[in-house]
Design a protein around this motif. Structure first.
Motif, PDB file in Angstrom:
ATOM      1  N   TRP A  84       0.753  -0.881   0.148  1.00 27.58           N
ATOM      2  CA  TRP A  84      -0.095   0.418  -0.350  1.00 27.58           C
ATOM      3  C   TRP A  84       1.047   1.515  -0.090  1.00 27.58           C
ATOM      4  O   TRP A  84       2.033   1.464   0.971  1.00 27.58           O
ATOM      5  CB  TRP A  84      -1.019   0.570   1.140  1.00 27.58           C
ATOM      6  N   LEU A  85       0.222   2.448  -0.764  1.00 35.22           N
ATOM      7  CA  LEU A  85       1.193   3.448  -1.187  1.00 35.22           C
ATOM      8  C   LEU A  85       0.325   5.068  -0.473  1.00 35.22           C
ATOM      9  O   LEU A  85      -0.446   4.751  -0.842  1.00 35.22           O
ATOM     10  CB  LEU A  85       2.123   4.087  -2.321  1.00 35.22           C
ATOM     11  N   THR A  86       0.702   5.354   0.133  1.00 40.45           N
ATOM     12  CA  THR A  86      -0.509   6.084   0.381  1.00 40.45           C
ATOM     13  C   THR A  86       0.087   8.056  -1.156  1.00 40.45           C
ATOM     14  O   THR A  86       1.173   7.669  -1.079  1.00 40.45           O
ATOM     15  CB  THR A  86      -0.206   6.860   1.906  1.00 40.45           C
ATOM     16  N   GLY A  87      -1.166   8.567  -1.275  1.00 41.81           N
ATOM     17  CA  GLY A  87      -0.893   9.308  -1.845  1.00 41.81           C
ATOM     18  C   GLY A  87       0.395  11.345  -1.371  1.00 41.81           C
ATOM     19  O   GLY A  87       1.165  10.846  -0.690  1.00 41.81           O
ATOM     20  N   CYS A  93       2.818   6.500   4.587  1.00 39.16           N
ATOM     21  CA  CYS A  93       1.474   5.480   4.827  1.00 39.16           C
ATOM     22  C   CYS A  93       1.172   5.152   6.307  1.00 39.16           C
ATOM     23  O   CYS A  93       0.128   4.790   6.075  1.00 39.16           O
ATOM     24  CB  CYS A  93       2.820   4.155   4.437  1.00 39.16           C
ATOM     25  N   LEU A  94       1.651   5.892   7.288  1.00 41.05           N
ATOM     26  CA  LEU A  94       0.863   5.465   8.412  1.00 41.05           C
ATOM     27  C   LEU A  94      -0.624   6.441   8.524  1.00 41.05           C
ATOM     28  O   LEU A  94      -1.769   5.873   9.097  1.00 41.05           O
ATOM     29  CB  LEU A  94       0.954   6.862   9.717  1.00 41.05           C
ATOM     30  N   HIS A  95      -0.967   7.190   7.521  1.00 40.42           N
ATOM     31  CA  HIS A  95      -1.923   7.685   6.990  1.00 40.42           C
ATOM     32  C   HIS A  95      -2.863   6.939   6.332  1.00 40.42           C
ATOM     33  O   HIS A  95      -4.327   6.693   7.211  1.00 40.42           O
ATOM     34  CB  HIS A  95      -2.171   8.787   6.314  1.00 40.42           C
ATOM     35  N   GLY A  96      -2.116   5.813   5.585  1.00 36.34           N
ATOM     36  CA  GLY A  96      -3.162   4.675   4.953  1.00 36.34           C
ATOM     37  C   GLY A  96      -3.761   3.828   6.097  1.00 36.34           C
ATOM     38  O   GLY A  96      -4.742   3.144   6.134  1.00 36.34           O
ATOM     39  N   VAL A 181      -0.261 -11.312  -4.857  1.00 38.15           N
ATOM     40  CA  VAL A 181       0.238 -10.196  -5.037  1.00 38.15           C
ATOM     41  C   VAL A 181      -1.128  -8.932  -5.808  1.00 38.15           C
ATOM     42  O   VAL A 181      -0.912  -8.855  -6.829  1.00 38.15           O
ATOM     43  CB  VAL A 181       2.086  -9.541  -5.187  1.00 38.15           C
ATOM     44  N   TYR A 182      -1.108  -7.792  -4.881  1.00 36.96           N
ATOM     45  CA  TYR A 182      -1.854  -6.523  -5.155  1.00 36.96           C
ATOM     46  C   TYR A 182      -1.023  -5.184  -4.736  1.00 36.96           C
ATOM     47  O   TYR A 182      -0.300  -5.253  -2.946  1.00 36.96           O
ATOM     48  CB  TYR A 182      -3.331  -6.491  -5.028  1.00 36.96           C
ATOM     49  N   ILE A 183      -1.102  -4.103  -5.789  1.00 38.78           N
ATOM     50  CA  ILE A 183      -0.794  -2.962  -4.968  1.00 38.78           C
ATOM     51  C   ILE A 183      -1.857  -1.733  -5.055  1.00 38.78           C
ATOM     52  O   ILE A 183      -2.658  -1.971  -6.134  1.00 38.78           O
ATOM     53  CB  ILE A 183       0.738  -2.363  -6.585  1.00 38.78           C
ATOM     54  N   GLY A 184      -2.075  -1.440  -3.904  1.00 34.82           N
ATOM     55  CA  GLY A 184      -2.562  -0.520  -3.563  1.00 34.82           C
ATOM     56  C   GLY A 184      -2.553   0.787  -2.999  1.00 34.82           C
ATOM     57  O   GLY A 184      -1.070   0.558  -2.906  1.00 34.82           O
ATOM     58  N   GLY A 185      -3.217   2.554  -3.522  1.00 40.04           N
ATOM     59  CA  GLY A 185      -3.065   3.127  -3.295  1.00 40.04           C
ATOM     60  C   GLY A 185      -3.971   4.215  -3.848  1.00 40.04           C
ATOM     61  O   GLY A 185      -4.967   4.182  -4.162  1.00 40.04           O
ATOM     62  N   ASP A 186      -4.330   4.955  -3.153  1.00 41.57           N
ATOM     63  CA  ASP A 186      -5.170   6.779  -3.018  1.00 41.57           C
ATOM     64  C   ASP A 186      -4.288   7.474  -3.115  1.00 41.57           C
ATOM     65  O   ASP A 186      -2.985   8.003  -2.993  1.00 41.57           O
ATOM     66  CB  ASP A 186      -6.314   6.480  -2.332  1.00 41.57           C
ATOM     67  N   SER A 187      -5.355   8.387  -3.987  1.00 46.30           N
ATOM     68  CA  SER A 187      -5.388   9.940  -4.167  1.00 46.30           C
ATOM     69  C   SER A 187      -3.998   9.963  -5.319  1.00 46.30           C
ATOM     70  O   SER A 187      -3.898   9.224  -6.342  1.00 46.30           O
ATOM     71  CB  SER A 187      -4.562  10.396  -3.072  1.00 46.30           C
ATOM     72  N   TYR A 188      -2.786  10.809  -5.288  1.00 46.06           N
ATOM     73  CA  TYR A 188      -1.312  10.699  -6.144  1.00 46.06           C
ATOM     74  C   TYR A 188      -1.238   9.032  -6.197  1.00 46.06           C
ATOM     75  O   TYR A 188      -0.655   9.307  -7.293  1.00 46.06           O
ATOM     76  CB  TYR A 188      -0.537  11.712  -5.692  1.00 46.06           C
ATOM     77  N   THR A 448     -10.237  10.286   0.863  1.00 48.13           N
ATOM     78  CA  THR A 448     -10.024   8.732   1.581  1.00 48.13           C
ATOM     79  C   THR A 448     -11.260   8.245   1.812  1.00 48.13           C
ATOM     80  O   THR A 448     -11.235   8.184   3.147  1.00 48.13           O
ATOM     81  CB  THR A 448      -8.762   9.001   2.567  1.00 48.13           C
ATOM     82  N   ALA A 449     -12.048   6.997   1.151  1.00 48.03           N
ATOM     83  CA  ALA A 449     -13.481   6.518   1.516  1.00 48.03           C
ATOM     84  C   ALA A 449     -12.811   5.698   2.319  1.00 48.03           C
ATOM     85  O   ALA A 449     -14.254   5.996   3.748  1.00 48.03           O
ATOM     86  CB  ALA A 449     -13.696   5.523   0.392  1.00 48.03           C
ATOM     87  N   PRO A 450     -12.252   4.589   2.979  1.00 47.16           N
ATOM     88  CA  PRO A 450     -11.837   4.773   4.403  1.00 47.16           C
ATOM     89  C   PRO A 450     -12.186   4.434   5.018  1.00 47.16           C
ATOM     90  O   PRO A 450     -12.606   4.384   6.486  1.00 47.16           O
ATOM     91  CB  PRO A 450     -10.973   3.252   3.594  1.00 47.16           C
TER      92      PRO A 450
END
Length: 475
Positions: A84-87, A93-96, A181-188, A448-450
């Motif tokens: 998981w990558l935060t934008g 990534c602590l935000h996510g 394996v999946y790659i996930g993230g949001d925003s940027y 950040t919908a979640p």
């Protein structure tokens, strides 16, 4: 569940993986993780497996990429693994982890000078998958550079260092090599993630070892092209925030270009000022809430500069009102920067000074203008994708996301329909396409919908990651 004693593996554990031995570097301090059994703010041992550590990436391993790994609370041997990558770019990534999809968050209560407490998140995505949260790019969160030259930041550096990180991490955690394996993230993250997925796929095709069992990617309210923010105007009109007359005037005078406005275009500027005045009391990332711009650093968007000038300095740089969602972010600063917390997380002393949730003030090269072509390439290769949008985000609205998806020109497999939460309530709307893409809105969710709709987003994720349709409520 038995606890891991260490992420560092002996030579004998690699005897059946001779190719991996060429790359095995876990004996080096830079690539070993440590288990966190206790966290200040939570009583007793953690009810989940948390590992933290650093992986050296880039030339000479001069970038020390910090990560948090949380093992699936269900069946880690079989459950998927997500990176998981935060934008931002430049948000920790602590935000996510703490505010979106991880197993704990900060408890919202009036700050009294002591270390804030934590509470568990019953809707953590780690209930159904293992997740690695990475601080990327360099100078984000606890990731640091060992040399001045290694402190450079940009899209392509982020892409290269992320894929290097994942391969090295898997080498040192061989029991996850067979997991999907999946790659996930949001925003940027909507810009670099499709590129990262494509490069990992190409490396697999070239025979690079270890082979990553890549299955697809997940993006939430994700920036895809530089024109995405232009859709804030039609979004605002559709949501009843501006009048029909102003919307028609904006379209005519600004010629549908609302971000890079020519300062000599007095009619467009007049209409934009009216638009900004009408929406200035709203949180642009979640229009259901009031504007709270505590510690908000200008990212270069003209609307944000305008809004910062509208609010008093104490609200931007001081303590936010308790009713603001950013109050939890305010509390997180005190928790993360507590010496005992940093010790528990195994943060290297002297590696960084104060932790910041986002580091927008550090230069970053935005070199990839659009990730659209990468979506096209990945869909041709058959990778799964979940693209979701909190439907109350003005900055990267579902209008913008639907627009670029339309340009893909995929055939519709299952047309627009509601999907429901675990209690049978409508949680949003969804459509599935050929090429294995699922699009979903999250009703009442923001950027950040979640963070805004945790129960609904967990239902969405747990179904999709299990290869179920979103409207299938049998699980």
């Amino acid at each position: 569940m038995g606890r891991l004693s260490s992420s560092c593996y002996s030579y004998s554990e690699f005897i059946l993986l001779p190719l991996l031995l060429l790359f095995h570097t876990c004996f080096e301090h830079a690539t070993c993780g440590k288990i966190v059994q206790f966290l200040p703010g939570i009583e007793g041992p953690l009810p989940f497996v948390l590992e933290t550590g650093y992986v050296g990436v880039g030339e000479g391993k001069n970038v020390q990429a910090f990560y948090y790994f949380i093992e699936s609370e269900n069946n880690p041997k079989e459950d998927p693994l997500m990176l998981w990558l935060t934008g931002g770019p430049g948000c920790s990534c602590l935000h996510g982890l703490m505010f979106e999809i991880g197993p704990f968050t900060v408890k919202k209560e009036e700050y009294n000078g002591s270390r804030p407490n934590l509470i568990l998140n019953p809707h953590s995505w780690t209930k159904v998958s293992s997740i690695i949260f990475i601080d990327i790019p360099v100078s984000t969160g606890f990731t640091y550079a060992k040399t001045k030259s290694a402190a450079q930041r940009g899209d392509w550096l982020l892409v290269r260092q992320t894929r290097q990180f994942l391969r090295k991490w898997l080498i040192n955690h061989p029991k996850f090599l067979s997991n999907k394996v999946y790659i996930g993230g949001d925003s940027y993250s909507g810009i670099p993630i499709p590129v990262i997925v494509q490069e990992i796929s190409q490396e697999n095709e070239k025979g690079l070892r270890p082979r990553i069992n890549l299955q697809g990617y997940i993006l939430g309210n994700a920036l895809t092209t530089e024109r995405d923010t232009n859709y804030a105007i039609p979004f605002s009109h559709g949501m009843g925030l501006i009048s029909d007359e102003l919307y028609e005037s904006l379209q005519k005078n600004c010629k549908r270009e609302y971000v890079n406005v020519d300062p000599r275009d007095v009619f467009c500027l007049r209409d934009m000022n009216s638009f900004m005045e009408l929406t200035s009391g709203l949180d642009l990332f979640y229009i259901l809430e009031p504007a709270c711009y505590w510690n908000w650093i200008d990212e270069g968007v003209s609307w944000r500069r305008y809004l910062i000038n509208k609010y008093p300095p104490e609200e931007i740089n001081g303590r936010p009102p308790l009713y603001c969602r950013s109050y939890e972010h305010f509390l997180a600063n005190f928790w993360v920067n507590d010496d005992n917390v940093r010790k528990a997380l195994h943060i290297r002393k002297g590696s960084i000074g104060k932790w910041h949730r986002c580091s927008f003030d550090i230069p970053y090269k935005k070199e990839i203008n659009s990730s659209f072509e990468y979506h096209v390439n990945l869909s041709k290769k058959g990778y799964r994708s979940l693209i979701y949008s909190g439907d109350h985000d003005m900055m990267v609205s579902f209008f913008a996301t639907q627009a670029w998806i339309r340009y893909l020109n995929y055939s519709i497999v299952n047309d627009w329909r509601p999907w429901h939460d675990a209690n049978g309530r409508v949680a949003g709307y969804t459509r599935t396409y050929s090429n294995r893409m699922t699009f979903a809105t999250v009703k009442g969710g923001g950027h950040t919908a979640p963070e805004h709709k945790p129960e609904e987003c967990f239902a969405m994720y747990s179904r999709w990651i299990s290869n179920m349709t979103l409207w299938d409520t049998t699980k």
